[in-house]
Design a protein around this motif. Structure first.
Motif, PDB file in Angstrom:
ATOM      1  N   ARG A   1     -32.063 -31.901 -19.431  1.00 49.05           N
ATOM      2  CA  ARG A   1     -33.258 -32.460 -20.038  1.00 49.05           C
ATOM      3  C   ARG A   1     -33.083 -33.975 -20.157  1.00 49.05           C
ATOM      4  NH1 ARG A   1     -35.985 -30.538 -25.684  1.00 49.05           N
ATOM      5  NH2 ARG A   1     -37.392 -32.297 -25.847  1.00 49.05           N
TER       6      ARG A   1
ATOM      7  N   GLU B   1     -33.067 -25.364 -20.512  1.00 49.57           N
ATOM      8  CA  GLU B   1     -33.024 -26.627 -19.765  1.00 49.57           C
ATOM      9  C   GLU B   1     -31.586 -27.134 -19.767  1.00 49.57           C
ATOM     10  OE1 GLU B   1     -36.500 -29.443 -20.399  1.00 49.57           O
ATOM     11  OE2 GLU B   1     -36.475 -28.286 -22.263  1.00 49.57           O
TER      12      GLU B   1
ATOM     13  N   ARG C   1     -44.178 -28.098 -22.317  1.00 48.69           N
ATOM     14  CA  ARG C   1     -43.347 -28.403 -23.472  1.00 48.69           C
ATOM     15  C   ARG C   1     -44.201 -28.220 -24.725  1.00 48.69           C
ATOM     16  NH1 ARG C   1     -38.682 -29.928 -23.389  1.00 48.69           N
ATOM     17  NH2 ARG C   1     -38.817 -30.864 -21.321  1.00 48.69           N
TER      18      ARG C   1
END
Length: 178
Positions: A158, A155, A115
């Motif tokens: 998430r 994603e 990330r």
């Protein structure tokens, strides 16, 4: 020094994008049947909306028609944004991807999923995700020179998005109570 057709297109389009407050991210020319397809990606720090894309498309179409870059051959013009799984090539791409998950192929042959926490002109601070969910994420400073290629990952579930949704629901409840 020889310049390619794409280089000449970029030279025409860069100032137009700058005037429109956009970053010219990519220019591709491909064959589509008996005509050429010109695909242009633009972006901004806050993202680009459809109105800005439509206006820029009109400006580009006029500029291409007035120039001799496309010759007499028919072409199809397509202007858009880099998309959800954009490649991370320039520091501004990394900065725009803060908070997003990226798959990073390293120069040394390794590969990480991380990330993007923050980014600057020299590199990015990333949170490397554990392999197969084992262990805890670890922060790592990643210099751009270590990166062979990187791409943002989509994603669908998430976990912190759920927390943001819950926080928004709480805020709405507080506003109604006042």
């Amino acid at each position: 020094m020889s310049t390619t057709h794409t280089d000449r297109l970029r030279a025409l389009l860069e100032p137009l994008a700058e005037q429109a407050g956009l970053d010219l991210e990519d220019v591709r020319v491909t064959r589509a049947g008996n005509r050429r397809q010109v695909q242009i990606d633009v972006d901004t720090d806050g993202g680009v909306d459809m109105d800005a894309i439509a206006e820029f498309s009109r400006v580009v179409g006029d500029a291409l028609d007035e120039s001799d870059l496309m010759g007499d051959e028919a072409y199809l013009l397509e202007v858009g944004s880099p998309g959800a799984e954009r490649p991370l090539v320039l520091p501004r791409h990394w900065q725009r991807a803060e908070g997003r998950l990226a798959k990073v192929h390293l120069v040394d042959g390794g590969e990480i999923v991380a990330r993007v926490l923050e980014a600057d002109e020299d590199g990015a601070l990333v949170e490397v995700q554990p392999v197969k969910g084992r262990g805890r994420p670890k922060e790592r400073r990643l210099a751009y020179a270590e990166v062979a290629r990187a791409r943002v990952q989509v994603e669908f579930n998430r976990k912190d998005d759920e927390l943001l949704d819950e926080a928004a629901d709480l805020d709405e409840g507080e506003d109604g109570a006042e």
